[in-house]
Design a protein around this motif. Structure first.
Motif, PDB file in Angstrom:
ATOM      1  N   LEU A 116       0.838  -1.187   0.000  1.00 42.77           N
ATOM      2  CA  LEU A 116       0.000   0.000   0.000  1.00 42.77           C
ATOM      3  C   LEU A 116       0.876   1.239   0.000  1.00 42.77           C
ATOM      4  CD1 LEU A 116      -2.460  -1.171   2.795  1.00 42.77           C
ATOM      5  CD2 LEU A 116      -2.870  -1.268   0.336  1.00 42.77           C
ATOM      6  N   LEU A 117       0.488   2.235  -0.785  1.00 41.66           N
ATOM      7  CA  LEU A 117       1.117   3.548  -0.736  1.00 41.66           C
ATOM      8  C   LEU A 117       0.169   4.503  -0.029  1.00 41.66           C
ATOM      9  CD1 LEU A 117       2.614   3.968  -4.338  1.00 41.66           C
ATOM     10  CD2 LEU A 117       3.792   3.243  -2.252  1.00 41.66           C
ATOM     11  N   ILE A 118       0.692   5.271   0.916  1.00 40.75           N
ATOM     12  CA  ILE A 118      -0.112   6.247   1.652  1.00 40.75           C
ATOM     13  C   ILE A 118       0.448   7.640   1.366  1.00 40.75           C
ATOM     14  CG2 ILE A 118      -1.050   6.925   3.885  1.00 40.75           C
ATOM     15  CD1 ILE A 118      -0.360   4.164   4.960  1.00 40.75           C
ATOM     16  N   ASP A 119      -0.411   8.539   0.897  1.00 38.60           N
ATOM     17  CA  ASP A 119      -0.046   9.933   0.621  1.00 38.60           C
ATOM     18  C   ASP A 119       1.281  10.041  -0.146  1.00 38.60           C
ATOM     19  OD1 ASP A 119      -2.352  10.698   1.854  1.00 38.60           O
ATOM     20  OD2 ASP A 119      -1.406  11.647   3.583  1.00 38.60           O
ATOM     21  N   PRO A 120       1.368   9.427  -1.325  1.00 37.31           N
ATOM     22  CA  PRO A 120       2.639   9.391  -2.049  1.00 37.31           C
ATOM     23  C   PRO A 120       2.930  10.676  -2.820  1.00 37.31           C
ATOM     24  CG  PRO A 120       0.987   8.199  -3.301  1.00 37.31           C
ATOM     25  CD  PRO A 120       0.315   8.651  -2.030  1.00 37.31           C
ATOM     26  N   TRP A 121       3.216  11.761  -2.087  1.00 38.09           N
ATOM     27  CA  TRP A 121       3.702  12.999  -2.710  1.00 38.09           C
ATOM     28  C   TRP A 121       5.206  12.826  -2.913  1.00 38.09           C
ATOM     29  CZ3 TRP A 121       6.003  17.469   0.263  1.00 38.09           C
ATOM     30  CH2 TRP A 121       6.323  18.533  -0.589  1.00 38.09           C
ATOM     31  N   LEU A 122       5.654  12.793  -4.171  1.00 37.25           N
ATOM     32  CA  LEU A 122       7.019  12.354  -4.457  1.00 37.25           C
ATOM     33  C   LEU A 122       7.813  13.325  -5.328  1.00 37.25           C
ATOM     34  CD1 LEU A 122       6.021   8.645  -5.164  1.00 37.25           C
ATOM     35  CD2 LEU A 122       7.218   9.503  -3.133  1.00 37.25           C
ATOM     36  N   LYS A 123       7.277  13.748  -6.466  1.00 36.83           N
ATOM     37  CA  LYS A 123       8.081  14.463  -7.459  1.00 36.83           C
ATOM     38  C   LYS A 123       8.662  15.759  -6.906  1.00 36.83           C
ATOM     39  CE  LYS A 123       7.400  14.505 -11.771  1.00 36.83           C
ATOM     40  NZ  LYS A 123       6.872  14.703 -13.157  1.00 36.83           N
TER      41      LYS A 123
ATOM     42  N   THR B  65      -5.126  10.554   2.450  1.00 39.75           N
ATOM     43  CA  THR B  65      -5.770  11.108   3.642  1.00 39.75           C
ATOM     44  C   THR B  65      -6.594  12.355   3.327  1.00 39.75           C
ATOM     45  OG1 THR B  65      -3.840  12.463   4.261  1.00 39.75           O
ATOM     46  CG2 THR B  65      -3.967  10.218   5.155  1.00 39.75           C
ATOM     47  N   HIS B  66      -6.092  13.214   2.411  1.00 42.81           N
ATOM     48  CA  HIS B  66      -6.841  14.424   2.062  1.00 42.81           C
ATOM     49  C   HIS B  66      -6.214  15.043   0.823  1.00 42.81           C
ATOM     50  CE1 HIS B  66      -3.538  16.014   4.477  1.00 42.81           C
ATOM     51  NE2 HIS B  66      -3.825  17.235   4.096  1.00 42.81           N
ATOM     52  N   SER B  67      -6.809  16.142   0.365  1.00 43.11           N
ATOM     53  CA  SER B  67      -6.518  16.640  -0.981  1.00 43.11           C
ATOM     54  C   SER B  67      -5.408  17.666  -1.065  1.00 43.11           C
ATOM     55  CB  SER B  67      -7.800  17.265  -1.557  1.00 43.11           C
ATOM     56  OG  SER B  67      -8.231  18.346  -0.741  1.00 43.11           O
ATOM     57  N   HIS B  68      -4.778  18.075   0.042  1.00 42.72           N
ATOM     58  CA  HIS B  68      -3.736  19.097  -0.052  1.00 42.72           C
ATOM     59  C   HIS B  68      -2.565  18.591  -0.894  1.00 42.72           C
ATOM     60  CE1 HIS B  68      -5.288  21.170   3.865  1.00 42.72           C
ATOM     61  NE2 HIS B  68      -5.987  21.487   2.781  1.00 42.72           N
ATOM     62  N   GLY B  69      -1.919  19.524  -1.595  1.00 41.60           N
ATOM     63  CA  GLY B  69      -0.913  19.150  -2.570  1.00 41.60           C
ATOM     64  C   GLY B  69       0.246  18.367  -2.005  1.00 41.60           C
TER      65      GLY B  69
ATOM     66  N   HIS C 166       0.207  16.043  -0.125  1.00 40.32           N
ATOM     67  CA  HIS C 166      -0.233  14.667   0.087  1.00 40.32           C
ATOM     68  C   HIS C 166      -0.769  14.070  -1.217  1.00 40.32           C
ATOM     69  CE1 HIS C 166      -0.209  14.935   4.586  1.00 40.32           C
ATOM     70  NE2 HIS C 166      -0.189  16.212   4.239  1.00 40.32           N
ATOM     71  N   ALA C 167      -1.438  14.885  -2.016  1.00 41.84           N
ATOM     72  CA  ALA C 167      -2.232  14.362  -3.135  1.00 41.84           C
ATOM     73  C   ALA C 167      -1.705  14.716  -4.513  1.00 41.84           C
ATOM     74  CB  ALA C 167      -3.670  14.873  -3.015  1.00 41.84           C
ATOM     75  N   GLN C 168      -0.667  15.545  -4.604  1.00 42.17           N
ATOM     76  CA  GLN C 168      -0.290  16.114  -5.898  1.00 42.17           C
ATOM     77  C   GLN C 168      -0.002  15.052  -6.962  1.00 42.17           C
ATOM     78  OE1 GLN C 168       3.495  18.375  -6.235  1.00 42.17           O
ATOM     79  NE2 GLN C 168       2.195  20.029  -6.996  1.00 42.17           N
ATOM     80  N   ASP C 169       0.591  13.923  -6.574  1.00 45.65           N
ATOM     81  CA  ASP C 169       0.984  12.907  -7.554  1.00 45.65           C
ATOM     82  C   ASP C 169      -0.018  11.769  -7.688  1.00 45.65           C
ATOM     83  OD1 ASP C 169       3.424  14.191  -8.165  1.00 45.65           O
ATOM     84  OD2 ASP C 169       4.360  13.311  -6.386  1.00 45.65           O
ATOM     85  N   VAL C 170      -1.124  11.832  -6.958  1.00 45.21           N
ATOM     86  CA  VAL C 170      -2.041  10.688  -6.921  1.00 45.21           C
ATOM     87  C   VAL C 170      -2.704  10.446  -8.276  1.00 45.21           C
ATOM     88  CG1 VAL C 170      -4.236   9.879  -5.957  1.00 45.21           C
ATOM     89  CG2 VAL C 170      -2.413  10.671  -4.443  1.00 45.21           C
ATOM     90  N   HIS C 171      -3.165  11.503  -8.938  1.00 48.53           N
ATOM     91  CA  HIS C 171      -3.827  11.311 -10.235  1.00 48.53           C
ATOM     92  C   HIS C 171      -2.885  10.644 -11.227  1.00 48.53           C
ATOM     93  CE1 HIS C 171      -5.018  12.474 -14.345  1.00 48.53           C
ATOM     94  NE2 HIS C 171      -6.251  12.260 -13.888  1.00 48.53           N
ATOM     95  N   THR C 172      -1.643  11.123 -11.294  1.00 49.24           N
ATOM     96  CA  THR C 172      -0.682  10.554 -12.241  1.00 49.24           C
ATOM     97  C   THR C 172      -0.366   9.102 -11.904  1.00 49.24           C
ATOM     98  OG1 THR C 172       0.302  12.717 -12.637  1.00 49.24           O
ATOM     99  CG2 THR C 172       1.626  10.804 -13.210  1.00 49.24           C
TER     100      THR C 172
END
Length: 249
Positions: free
Chosen positions: A43-50, A76-80, A82-88
């Motif tokens: 599982l990946l949790i809040d994978p903000w990476l780039k 967990t939530h939509s802030h960048g 935490h969530a910036q790379d989720v769509h990609t």
């Protein structure tokens, strides 16, 4: 003929070796984690990476990462941060994304990959039961923030707090799900619990054997690592993870 260890133990009158109850946890910097269960559920949790300055370079290539899709991505939530790379990641990997429906729709996660949950709900992913619990924070443009408690078949559990302030219902998280490992937001600044408040939350509400500080030292005005260590460093339960290095907890 080869005998399994459990059968050999039974023939010799010994108790069988119990299955592992360890999670393999890799901190990806900030609030991002890879968690692997004893049964291999990844599982990946809040994978903000780039754009995460603390993420390991090897994890910043999302296309390469997506070639081995996780069982699910937990958000967990939509802030960048935490969530910036989720769509990609979702588009490249095809992995389901767990989060509130409002957040997943806002992020334009493909509908077939939206695995919606809400506070109090749970879902089974491989050998892990994922429970959605409250977090005291904000979310955009609507919806609400979450934390997650991951429970193994034998009962051991891991709690990712998400971005949160301490709040009274943490007592219910402990009563119902008794997390043994806590991935604890300690960054403070203008955004959540600082290290002293985080330490109070653990003392007041939880009885873990392992505490992993997170969400600190990434950017101003979050607490730096020395500031977090000054408060939490004397607690023997605290494990300071290095981004990119897996730990069995």
């Amino acid at each position: 003929m080869l005998l399994s260890l459990s059968l050999l133990a039974a023939l010799l009158g010994a108790a069988p070796t119990p299955p592992s109850q360890e999670f393999r946890v890799t901190w990806l910097g900030h609030a991002g984690f890879e968690v692997v269960s004893p049964g291999g559920t990844r599982l990946l949790i809040d994978p903000w990476l780039k754009e995460n300055p603390r993420a390991p370079e090897a994890w910043k290539d999302l296309a390469r990462l997506a070639r081995t899709p996780p069982a699910a991505i937990l958000l967990t939530h939509s802030h960048g941060d935490h969530a910036q790379d989720v769509h990609t990641l979702a588009r490249l990997s095809g992995a389901p994304v767990v989060g509130t429906g409002e957040t997943l729709r806002w992020l334009k996660v493909p509908e077939a990959q939206q695995h919606t949950v809400n506070v109090g709900g749970s879902t089974r992913i491989g050998d892990v039961t994922v429970h959605a619990v409250p977090a005291m924070h904000s979310c955009e443009p609507d919806g609400r923030p979450l934390g997650y408690v991951l429970v193994l078949p034998g009962g051991r559990s891991l709690y990712h707090t998400g971005d949160t302030w301490l709040f009274g219902d943490m007592a219910l998280v402990q009563e119902l799900l008794h997390p043994d490992i806590i991935l604890l937001n300690v960054g403070g600044g203008r955004y959540g619990m600082d290290p002293r408040t985080a330490a109070l939350a653990v003392r007041k509400y939880f009885r873990p054997s392992v505490i992993v500080p997170m969400h600190f030292g990434t950017f101003e005005p979050l607490a730096t690592e020395p500031q977090a260590r000054e408060v939490l460093g004397s607690d023997p339960r605290v494990h300071w993870l290095t981004p990119g290095i897996a730990a069995s907890l």
